[in-house]
Scaffold this motif. Sequence first.
Motif, short mmCIF file in Angstrom:
data_model
loop_
_atom_site.label_atom_id
_atom_site.label_comp_id
_atom_site.label_asym_id
_atom_site.label_seq_id
_atom_site.Cartn_x
_atom_site.Cartn_y
_atom_site.Cartn_z
N ILE A 90 -3.87 2.10 2.53
CA ILE A 90 -4.38 3.19 1.69
C ILE A 90 -5.73 2.86 1.07
CG2 ILE A 90 -2.06 4.03 1.15
CD1 ILE A 90 -2.24 2.53 -1.52
N ALA A 91 -6.23 1.65 1.28
CA ALA A 91 -7.50 1.23 0.68
C ALA A 91 -8.08 0.07 1.49
CB ALA A 91 -7.28 0.82 -0.77
N ASP A 92 -9.26 -0.37 1.06
CA ASP A 92 -9.90 -1.51 1.70
C ASP A 92 -9.48 -2.83 1.05
OD1 ASP A 92 -11.63 0.00 3.53
OD2 ASP A 92 -12.58 0.69 1.67
N GLY A 93 -9.15 -2.75 -0.21
CA GLY A 93 -8.75 -3.95 -0.93
C GLY A 93 -7.88 -3.59 -2.11
N VAL A 94 -7.44 -4.61 -2.82
CA VAL A 94 -6.53 -4.40 -3.94
C VAL A 94 -6.93 -5.30 -5.11
CG1 VAL A 94 -4.88 -6.08 -3.02
CG2 VAL A 94 -4.11 -4.38 -4.70
N TYR A 95 -6.81 -4.76 -6.30
CA TYR A 95 -6.92 -5.55 -7.52
C TYR A 95 -5.71 -5.21 -8.40
CZ TYR A 95 -7.80 -6.35 -12.43
OH TYR A 95 -7.64 -6.71 -13.74
N GLY A 96 -5.07 -6.22 -8.96
CA GLY A 96 -4.00 -5.98 -9.91
C GLY A 96 -2.63 -6.44 -9.49
N ILE A 97 -2.48 -6.93 -8.26
CA ILE A 97 -1.22 -7.60 -7.91
C ILE A 97 -1.11 -8.84 -8.79
CG2 ILE A 97 0.01 -8.90 -6.13
CD1 ILE A 97 -1.24 -7.11 -4.04
N ASP A 98 0.03 -9.03 -9.44
CA ASP A 98 0.15 -10.18 -10.33
C ASP A 98 1.12 -11.22 -9.77
OD1 ASP A 98 2.72 -9.33 -10.86
OD2 ASP A 98 2.35 -8.72 -12.91
N ASN A 99 1.27 -12.32 -10.52
CA ASN A 99 2.06 -13.43 -10.01
C ASN A 99 3.55 -13.15 -9.95
OD1 ASN A 99 1.60 -13.46 -12.88
ND2 ASN A 99 2.56 -15.47 -13.00
N THR A 100 4.01 -12.04 -10.52
CA THR A 100 5.42 -11.68 -10.38
C THR A 100 5.69 -11.00 -9.04
OG1 THR A 100 5.17 -9.51 -11.46
CG2 THR A 100 5.62 -11.41 -12.89
N PHE A 101 4.65 -10.43 -8.42
CA PHE A 101 4.82 -9.72 -7.15
C PHE A 101 3.95 -10.29 -6.03
CE2 PHE A 101 6.26 -6.41 -10.11
CZ PHE A 101 7.41 -5.95 -9.47
N ALA A 102 3.08 -11.25 -6.33
CA ALA A 102 2.09 -11.72 -5.36
C ALA A 102 2.71 -12.22 -4.06
CB ALA A 102 1.24 -12.82 -5.99
N THR A 103 3.77 -12.99 -4.17
CA THR A 103 4.37 -13.56 -2.96
C THR A 103 4.95 -12.48 -2.06
OG1 THR A 103 6.43 -13.96 -4.18
CG2 THR A 103 4.86 -15.79 -3.99
N ARG A 104 5.37 -11.37 -2.64
CA ARG A 104 5.89 -10.29 -1.81
C ARG A 104 4.78 -9.72 -0.94
NH1 ARG A 104 8.00 -4.27 -2.50
NH2 ARG A 104 9.13 -4.22 -0.54
N ALA A 105 3.60 -9.51 -1.53
CA ALA A 105 2.48 -8.98 -0.77
C ALA A 105 2.04 -9.96 0.32
CB ALA A 105 1.32 -8.67 -1.70
N VAL A 106 1.97 -11.24 -0.01
CA VAL A 106 1.56 -12.26 0.97
C VAL A 106 2.57 -12.35 2.10
CG1 VAL A 106 1.15 -14.71 1.34
CG2 VAL A 106 0.23 -13.60 -0.70
N ASP A 107 3.85 -12.43 1.75
CA ASP A 107 4.90 -12.59 2.76
C ASP A 107 5.02 -11.36 3.66
OD1 ASP A 107 5.41 -15.05 1.68
OD2 ASP A 107 7.19 -14.42 0.56
N ALA A 108 4.68 -10.18 3.12
CA ALA A 108 4.79 -8.95 3.91
C ALA A 108 3.62 -8.77 4.87
CB ALA A 108 4.88 -7.73 2.98
N GLY A 109 2.61 -9.61 4.75
CA GLY A 109 1.48 -9.55 5.68
C GLY A 109 0.53 -8.40 5.45
N VAL A 110 0.38 -7.95 4.19
CA VAL A 110 -0.51 -6.82 3.93
C VAL A 110 -1.94 -7.25 3.65
CG1 VAL A 110 1.42 -5.53 2.97
CG2 VAL A 110 -0.11 -6.74 1.43
N LEU A 111 -2.17 -8.56 3.54
CA LEU A 111 -3.48 -9.06 3.12
C LEU A 111 -4.18 -9.84 4.22
CD1 LEU A 111 -2.18 -10.32 -0.30
CD2 LEU A 111 -3.76 -8.40 -0.02
N ALA A 112 -5.50 -9.82 4.18
CA ALA A 112 -6.32 -10.64 5.08
C ALA A 112 -6.86 -11.83 4.29
CB ALA A 112 -7.49 -9.82 5.64
#
Length: 357
Positions: A90-112
């Motif tokens: 939905i965007a080019d990048g993200v700001y505001g993922i915090d350390n309570t949810f960060a690993t979910r985003a990393v593990d799900a493969g949504v980031l470069a």
Amino acid sequence: MRSNFKASGVLGASLLLIGAVALAGCGSDDSTDTTKVGKTLVVATHNSWAMSKEVMAEFTKETGITVKIATNGDAGELTNKLVLTKDDPIADGVYGIDNTFATRAVDAGVLAKYRPLISAASVKSYALPGDGASYLTPIDYSDVCVNVDDTWFAKKKLAPPTTLDDLAAPAYKSLTVTEGAKTSSTGLAFLLATIGKYGDDGWQDYWKKLVANDLKVDKDWENAYEVDFTAGGGKGDRPIVVSYSSSPPFTIPKGASKPTTSALLDTCFRQVEFAGVLKGSKNPLGMQKFIDFMSQRSFQEALPDNMYVYPVDSTVTLPAGWDTFAPVAPHPYVVPPADITANRDTWLSQWSDVTGR
């Protein structure tokens, strides 16, 4: 998160000139186009985004890129949406993922993968462990703490609470409001503070005591602080709220010299916010430039007054009054990221069973 809360142009231009040469080599993976920088950049963030037009105009002047901000609820809702839309970001990048949810985003493969070209030495202490640091860059941090309305307690001639244990005491029945752990990153941070304090064997009993003491659970920070908190924007009836250690300076009345609220520094969990490039971005190089910019002094200096958070660059001078009225917690409760990853869903399910939320 809450919703209310310069390096020289020569340095900024120099960094961006370096970036023009180096970005392709240290940038993203599996992105749509890594050969050119688009003139428009879409950044997904939480509803608490608030940055001055002057700072954003500085980025546009330096790069020629116009940033479009797309808010997507709380940090937890934002992360969930990015996971659900990872095949069509939905965007080019993200700001505001915090350390309570960060690993979910990393593990799900949504980031470069991307690391900023230059960052302050202090940033390392906020980085995710292991390979997570290659995907998310720390931008700011804040301490989620219990806040109290000192004026309310003075009028009632009641001593305010000072610890987590106090919140379950009969003297404070029906006085506390918090955010839901399943719907708010602030609420989840508070849950993690209690897990850090009471351990996996004791936190549920503690929450049962809170519920028995008529704890109110709201959906998000805005409702808890601005509506139900007695010192918030509405006409609330709860003088105890889960908020931030940086909240009190913003309750200093006009013409006064000190706030009407205070944060209980023995109740805190440290929350770190990150920025990253989304895999499949249409403008990955543009987001890389924006992450570089957010890591630089002008953006870091603007964070406290605009978003009520502390910059990860420890050399930045904080606004007047923050040292006195918004100190960071000396010993915040800690739950290792690996434990959060392994237990988050279980803890949230157990929390829901206890609170009925």
